[in-house]
Scaffold this motif. Structure first.
Motif, mmCIF file in Angstrom:
data_model
loop_
_atom_site.group_PDB
_atom_site.id
_atom_site.type_symbol
_atom_site.label_atom_id
_atom_site.label_comp_id
_atom_site.label_asym_id
_atom_site.label_seq_id
_atom_site.Cartn_x
_atom_site.Cartn_y
_atom_site.Cartn_z
ATOM 1 N N VAL A 110 0.842 -1.201 0.000
ATOM 2 C CA VAL A 110 0.000 0.000 0.000
ATOM 3 C C VAL A 110 0.872 1.243 0.000
ATOM 4 O O VAL A 110 0.645 2.186 -0.773
ATOM 5 C CB VAL A 110 -0.956 0.003 1.221
ATOM 6 C CG1 VAL A 110 -1.595 1.374 1.425
ATOM 7 C CG2 VAL A 110 -2.026 -1.060 1.073
ATOM 8 N N ASP A 111 1.881 1.233 0.841
ATOM 9 C CA ASP A 111 2.778 2.389 0.934
ATOM 10 C C ASP A 111 3.496 2.645 -0.397
ATOM 11 O O ASP A 111 3.573 3.783 -0.863
ATOM 12 C CB ASP A 111 3.787 2.169 2.064
ATOM 13 C CG ASP A 111 4.533 3.424 2.422
ATOM 14 O OD1 ASP A 111 3.905 4.507 2.490
ATOM 15 O OD2 ASP A 111 5.764 3.341 2.640
ATOM 16 N N ARG A 112 3.992 1.566 -1.020
ATOM 17 C CA ARG A 112 4.674 1.723 -2.321
ATOM 18 C C ARG A 112 3.706 2.239 -3.388
ATOM 19 O O ARG A 112 4.057 3.107 -4.189
ATOM 20 C CB ARG A 112 5.289 0.388 -2.766
ATOM 21 C CG ARG A 112 6.566 0.028 -2.047
ATOM 22 C CD ARG A 112 7.272 -1.155 -2.698
ATOM 23 N NE ARG A 112 6.416 -2.328 -2.867
ATOM 24 C CZ ARG A 112 6.212 -3.266 -1.933
ATOM 25 N NH1 ARG A 112 6.801 -3.161 -0.770
ATOM 26 N NH2 ARG A 112 5.428 -4.297 -2.184
ATOM 27 N N ALA A 113 2.490 1.713 -3.394
ATOM 28 C CA ALA A 113 1.499 2.144 -4.387
ATOM 29 C C ALA A 113 1.128 3.610 -4.165
ATOM 30 O O ALA A 113 1.036 4.387 -5.129
ATOM 31 C CB ALA A 113 0.255 1.262 -4.324
ATOM 32 N N VAL A 159 -5.130 3.175 -8.239
ATOM 33 C CA VAL A 159 -3.728 2.762 -8.094
ATOM 34 C C VAL A 159 -3.646 1.548 -7.170
ATOM 35 O O VAL A 159 -2.929 0.574 -7.460
ATOM 36 C CB VAL A 159 -2.859 3.936 -7.568
ATOM 37 C CG1 VAL A 159 -1.512 3.445 -7.084
ATOM 38 C CG2 VAL A 159 -2.701 4.992 -8.637
ATOM 39 N N LEU A 160 -4.374 1.571 -6.076
ATOM 40 C CA LEU A 160 -4.344 0.450 -5.138
ATOM 41 C C LEU A 160 -4.939 -0.813 -5.768
ATOM 42 O O LEU A 160 -4.415 -1.906 -5.581
ATOM 43 C CB LEU A 160 -5.091 0.803 -3.851
ATOM 44 C CG LEU A 160 -4.431 1.862 -2.970
ATOM 45 C CD1 LEU A 160 -5.340 2.219 -1.799
ATOM 46 C CD2 LEU A 160 -3.076 1.389 -2.470
ATOM 47 N N MET A 161 -6.013 -0.668 -6.512
ATOM 48 C CA MET A 161 -6.656 -1.835 -7.131
ATOM 49 C C MET A 161 -5.817 -2.422 -8.259
ATOM 50 O O MET A 161 -5.971 -3.593 -8.592
ATOM 51 C CB MET A 161 -8.048 -1.469 -7.652
ATOM 52 C CG MET A 161 -9.047 -1.149 -6.538
ATOM 53 S SD MET A 161 -9.204 -2.434 -5.293
ATOM 54 C CE MET A 161 -10.051 -3.677 -6.238
ATOM 55 N N ARG A 167 -4.873 -6.550 -4.692
ATOM 56 C CA ARG A 167 -6.113 -7.090 -5.258
ATOM 57 C C ARG A 167 -6.475 -8.417 -4.591
ATOM 58 O O ARG A 167 -7.615 -8.639 -4.231
ATOM 59 C CB ARG A 167 -5.975 -7.287 -6.770
ATOM 60 C CG ARG A 167 -6.833 -6.314 -7.546
ATOM 61 C CD ARG A 167 -6.788 -6.549 -9.011
ATOM 62 N NE ARG A 167 -5.442 -6.202 -9.482
ATOM 63 C CZ ARG A 167 -4.774 -6.898 -10.385
ATOM 64 N NH1 ARG A 167 -5.301 -7.932 -10.947
ATOM 65 N NH2 ARG A 167 -3.570 -6.540 -10.747
ATOM 66 N N THR A 168 -5.486 -9.284 -4.422
ATOM 67 C CA THR A 168 -5.784 -10.579 -3.792
ATOM 68 C C THR A 168 -6.094 -10.402 -2.324
ATOM 69 O O THR A 168 -6.943 -11.092 -1.785
ATOM 70 C CB THR A 168 -4.591 -11.572 -3.937
ATOM 71 O OG1 THR A 168 -3.441 -10.993 -3.346
ATOM 72 C CG2 THR A 168 -4.357 -11.908 -5.383
ATOM 73 N N GLY A 169 -5.421 -9.472 -1.640
ATOM 74 C CA GLY A 169 -5.686 -9.226 -0.224
ATOM 75 C C GLY A 169 -7.016 -8.574 0.017
ATOM 76 O O GLY A 169 -7.692 -8.837 0.986
#
Length: 172
Positions: A110-113, A159-161, A167-169
């Motif tokens: 999440v942080d990288r995204a 961006v997160l999706m 996506r799997t989480g």
């Protein structure tokens, strides 16, 4: 000497005492532990006072020790986690180490995204998701319209999706 008569009474009725303990704690191994612990208590107590009914006294001590073991077992069982390779120590929050590692990987992703976003968009998203602010309040804080805030939040979610790990989480 009272100590020897109590010890003799205990040893003489050891099988019955073990069966009494086993009915309470459930297993023969635990019953053996209970009987041994009770014997030490009986011998210790016998040197202090005279007991008029040694058999009843021994049974009561075994019963009390067995009940203590049973209660302790019940409490401890609520705090233990078992896996295929044995017992694992409890982890803060009740999660297993594997869950914590997975959660940390997800947070890092999440942080990288979010790092790929413009600073203002990331800030708007964090205010919305982490601080629970409304889009209108975020607009006032960032000096922009609520509509623009809506688009920034939508961009952050896209961006997160698009991140496979997330996506799997998120599907779970």
């Amino acid at each position: 000497m009272p100590s020897s008569s109590l010890a003799e009474a205990f040893i003489g009725s050891r099988l019955q005492l073990r069966m009494l303990a086993q009915r309470i704690v459930g297993t023969l191994d635990l019953a053996e532990e209970v009987v041994q612990e009770a014997y030490l208590k009986v011998v210790e107590r016998a040197s202090i006072e005279v007991v008029s009914k040694p058999q009843a006294f021994c049974s009561q001590v075994v019963r009390n020790v067995a009940l203590d073991h049973y209660r302790r077992q019940k409490v401890e069982s609520t705090y233990r986690i078992y896996s295929d390779d044995g017992e694992l120590p409890p982890v803060a929050g009740g999660f297993t180490p594997d869950q914590l590692v997975q959660d940390r990987r997800m947070l890092a992703a999440v942080d990288r995204a979010l790092d790929t976003l413009p600073a203002r968009t990331r800030h708007a998203f964090e205010l919305y998701r982490l601080s629970g602010m409304t889009q209108r309040d975020i607009g006032k804080t960032l000096d922009c319209s609520a509509t623009l805030v809506n688009f920034m939040i939508k961009d952050a979610m896209q961006v997160l999706m698009s991140c496979p790990v997330l996506r799997t989480g998120m599907a779970d």
